[in-house]
Write an enzyme that holds these catalytic residues in place. Structure first.
Site, PDB file in Angstrom:
ATOM      1  N   GLU A  91       0.807  -1.203   0.000  1.00 12.42           N
ATOM      2  CA  GLU A  91       0.000   0.000   0.000  1.00 12.42           C
ATOM      3  C   GLU A  91       0.848   1.265   0.000  1.00 12.42           C
ATOM      4  OE1 GLU A  91      -4.123  -1.249   2.013  1.00 12.42           O
ATOM      5  OE2 GLU A  91      -2.404  -1.399   3.314  1.00 12.42           O
ATOM      6  N   CYS A 112       3.461   8.329   1.381  1.00 12.01           N
ATOM      7  CA  CYS A 112       3.995   7.324   2.302  1.00 12.01           C
ATOM      8  C   CYS A 112       4.144   6.015   1.518  1.00 12.01           C
ATOM      9  CB  CYS A 112       2.998   7.177   3.457  1.00 12.01           C
ATOM     10  SG  CYS A 112       3.430   5.866   4.601  1.00 12.01           S
ATOM     11  N   CYS A 119       6.402  -7.765   6.819  1.00 16.15           N
ATOM     12  CA  CYS A 119       7.561  -7.316   7.600  1.00 16.15           C
ATOM     13  C   CYS A 119       7.925  -8.391   8.610  1.00 16.15           C
ATOM     14  CB  CYS A 119       7.239  -6.014   8.322  1.00 16.15           C
ATOM     15  SG  CYS A 119       8.649  -5.361   9.245  1.00 16.15           S
ATOM     16  N   CYS A 152       6.325  -6.171  15.142  1.00 20.33           N
ATOM     17  CA  CYS A 152       5.994  -5.348  16.320  1.00 20.33           C
ATOM     18  C   CYS A 152       4.574  -5.680  16.764  1.00 20.33           C
ATOM     19  CB  CYS A 152       6.099  -3.866  15.974  1.00 20.33           C
ATOM     20  SG  CYS A 152       7.763  -3.396  15.466  1.00 20.33           S
ATOM     21  N   CYS A 187       1.425  -3.699  15.221  1.00 24.17           N
ATOM     22  CA  CYS A 187       1.439  -3.361  13.786  1.00 24.17           C
ATOM     23  C   CYS A 187       0.806  -4.467  12.950  1.00 24.17           C
ATOM     24  CB  CYS A 187       2.881  -3.119  13.344  1.00 24.17           C
ATOM     25  SG  CYS A 187       3.029  -2.822  11.577  1.00 24.17           S
ATOM     26  N   CYS A 238      -1.428   4.865   9.899  1.00 21.76           N
ATOM     27  CA  CYS A 238      -0.224   4.104  10.260  1.00 21.76           C
ATOM     28  C   CYS A 238      -0.590   2.773  10.871  1.00 21.76           C
ATOM     29  CB  CYS A 238       0.581   4.813  11.342  1.00 21.76           C
ATOM     30  SG  CYS A 238       1.101   6.419  10.916  1.00 21.76           S
TER      31      CYS A 238
HETATM   32  N1  SAH Z   1       9.137  -0.348   9.676  1.00 25.66           N
HETATM   33  C1  SAH Z   1       9.325   1.029   9.858  1.00 25.66           C
HETATM   34  C2  SAH Z   1       8.456   1.894   8.962  1.00 25.66           C
HETATM   35  C3  SAH Z   1       7.045   1.476   8.772  1.00 25.66           C
HETATM   36  S1  SAH Z   1       5.983   1.619  10.148  1.00 25.66           S
HETATM   37  C4  SAH Z   1       9.154   1.415  11.305  1.00 25.66           C
HETATM   38  O1  SAH Z   1       8.684   0.606  12.084  1.00 25.66           O
HETATM   39  O2  SAH Z   1       9.517   2.544  11.629  1.00 25.66           O
HETATM   40  C5  SAH Z   1       5.641   3.361  10.234  1.00 25.66           C
HETATM   41  C6  SAH Z   1       5.230   3.867  11.630  1.00 25.66           C
HETATM   42  O3  SAH Z   1       3.894   3.423  11.964  1.00 25.66           O
HETATM   43  C7  SAH Z   1       6.127   3.345  12.714  1.00 25.66           C
HETATM   44  O4  SAH Z   1       6.477   4.346  13.636  1.00 25.66           O
HETATM   45  C8  SAH Z   1       5.251   2.328  13.366  1.00 25.66           C
HETATM   46  O5  SAH Z   1       5.679   2.036  14.635  1.00 25.66           O
HETATM   47  C9  SAH Z   1       3.901   2.954  13.300  1.00 25.66           C
HETATM   48  N2  SAH Z   1       2.806   2.009  13.522  1.00 25.66           N
HETATM   49  C10 SAH Z   1       2.775   0.700  13.223  1.00 25.66           C
HETATM   50  N3  SAH Z   1       1.593   0.159  13.585  1.00 25.66           N
HETATM   51  C11 SAH Z   1       0.861   1.144  14.126  1.00 25.66           C
HETATM   52  C12 SAH Z   1      -0.474   1.217  14.642  1.00 25.66           C
HETATM   53  N4  SAH Z   1      -1.267   0.149  14.669  1.00 25.66           N
HETATM   54  N5  SAH Z   1      -0.905   2.409  15.086  1.00 25.66           N
HETATM   55  C13 SAH Z   1      -0.113   3.519  15.034  1.00 25.66           C
HETATM   56  N6  SAH Z   1       1.142   3.508  14.530  1.00 25.66           N
HETATM   57  C14 SAH Z   1       1.630   2.339  14.086  1.00 25.66           C
HETATM   58 FE1  SF4 Z   2       7.671  -3.814  10.638  1.00 22.20          FE
HETATM   59 FE2  SF4 Z   2       5.400  -2.744  11.481  1.00 22.20          FE
HETATM   60 FE3  SF4 Z   2       7.434  -3.021  13.177  1.00 22.20          FE
HETATM   61 FE4  SF4 Z   2       7.586  -1.183  11.211  1.00 22.20          FE
HETATM   62  S1  SF4 Z   2       6.134  -1.191  12.916  1.00 22.20           S
HETATM   63  S2  SF4 Z   2       9.164  -2.665  11.827  1.00 22.20           S
HETATM   64  S3  SF4 Z   2       6.436  -2.261   9.567  1.00 22.20           S
HETATM   65  S4  SF4 Z   2       6.299  -4.704  12.171  1.00 22.20           S
END
Ligand code: SAH
Ligand code: SF4
Length: 388
Positions: free
Chosen positions: A92, A105, A112, A116, A119, A349
């Protein structure tokens, strides 16, 4: 014979390719401008290239951005595309229009591996790294589509719609290093997108050795996804922390600032009710970035958690987020609370999951690509055929 995708090339590789076709280096620059600056995919429209060169290109090359599976615009103007990257994978890309800028973005991986806890991209697991053409192709295609929506055909006259790029879509960019850096270099190149290093931001969950490598190869603005104020908490939220704990991450941030286009790091912090949003967490963060022998000049961007099914987590309420921000601001740290955009189309995000392709719409997509090809040349993109 398969056509060579010109979107896969950095400036030096394009020059080498043109040399193979018997052309001088300045021709490669002209070609690159047509592709990336003017958004033109039809070689016949590239009027200052010799006809013989255009013929060679038509025989051998194509401009192949990932095909669009879906295209939605939110009530607030945020636009989200789902792109096909083959073998049932989709990524996306989100455009966020604001008064004086338009931010795109983009994604760097399908899925990934970092996983996390908060996410949805992480929850779907890792599928594969995107190629250069698939990364830069999101920018190429989004600019193309945004201009078309405004009624501007590709060409030297179109006003650029995208002024900023953030690598904050799906995937961990520093775990797909080479293609990501090549795409970044194209974004910065004056004969391509010509964006300043301050207008291009890479967001990472903290792959420490690659932060140093990025500083050497292509220092752009850096955002670091912190999400926790101590190692114990971060180990549970960002599993990569077990490999690269906070002390190492903070040291890498300080080193990066010697090269960065900005004099601060942006720390992203996802606000999770009862998990990481207490006053004591905010105070611990202040100590982490300020009260240690080597403070990290930084700004904080608090992201209200965007829920997705089965996350088991809850967004902190607004009062809590404001109180948390106040503690950081009282300590002199510039802190913003991210406005959630596009959540009615799941473009916020962490909601980017590259939903499984809707096979019932294959015909519709094929028709759209065929229309593009009729209008912009037969080497435009490709027609996606999903086996049924
Ligand atoms: N992998 C990279 C970039 C993609 S994620 C990273 O983790 O930085 C982009 C941002 O969205 C990151 O700061 C991530 O922590 C945040 N993010 C991921 N899942 C989220 C969620 N469910 N709600 C709010 N922010 C989120
Ligand atoms: Fe991967 Fe999501 Fe963690 Fe970013 S926030 S490193 S996209 S799992």
């Amino acid at each position: 014979m398969a056509l060579t995708n010109l979107l896969d090339f950095d400036p030096a590789q394009l020059a080498a390719y043109c040399a193979e076709l018997g052309e001088k280096p300045f021709r490669a620059k002209q070609l690159q401008r047509w592709i990336h600056q003017f958004g033109v995919a039809d070689f016949d429209q590239m009027s200052d290239l010799a006809k013989s060169f255009r013929e060679k290109l038509k025989q051998n090359a194509a401009i192949t951005a990932p095909a669009i599976i879906s295209d939605h615009t939110s009530a607030d103007g945020t636009r989200k595309w789902l792109f096909d990257v083959g073998q049932g994978n989709a990524v996306e890309t989100v455009f966020i229009p604001e008064e004086n800028r338009g931010t795109l973005c983009i994604s760097t991986q399908a899925g990934c591996a970092v996983n996390c806890r908060f996410c949805s991209t992480g929850k779907q697991g890792f599928s594969r790294n995107l190629s250069v053409g698939e990364i830069i192709g999101q920018l190429w295609m989004a600019e193309f589509e945004l201009r078309r929506t405004k009624g501007v055909e590709p060409g030297p006259k179109g006003e650029r719609q995208i002024t900023n790029v953030v690598m904050m879509g799906m995937g961990e960019p520093l775990l797909n290093f080479e293609p990501t850096v090549t795409a970044l270099k194209l974004m910065l190149d004056d004969n391509a997108y010509g964006l300043s290093r301050r207008r291009v931001t890479l967001s990472t969950s903290g792959v420490v050795p690659m932060i140093d490598k990025l500083a050497q190869e292509c220092p752009v603005a850096l955002a670091v996804s912190l999400h926790a104020s101590n190692d114990n908490l971060r180990d549970g939220l960002v599993p990569l922390n077990r490999k690269y704990p906070l002390a190492d991450l903070m040291a890498a941030c300080r080193r990066y600032l010697d090269f960065a286009p900005r004099d601060f790091i942006t720390f992203e912090y996802c606000m999770l009710d009862g998990v990481n949003d207490g006053d004591e967490n905010a105070r611990e963060l202040v100590r982490l970035v300020k009260d240690n022998p080597h403070p990290v000049p930084c700004k904080f961007n608090l992201i209200p958690f965007n829920p997705f099914p089965e996350s088991g987590l809850v967004r902190s309420n607004n009062k809590r987020i404001k109180a948390f921000a106040q503690i950081l601001m009282d300590a002199g740290i510039v802190t913003t609370i991210r406005k959630t955009r596009g959540d009615d189309i799941d473009a916020a995000c962490g909601q980017l999951a590259g939903e499984v392709q809707d096979r019932t719409r294959v015909q519709e997509r094929m028709q759209k690509m065929a229309e593009y090809q009729n209008k912009y040349g037969k080497n435009f993109g490709r027609i996606v055929q999903v086996p049924t």
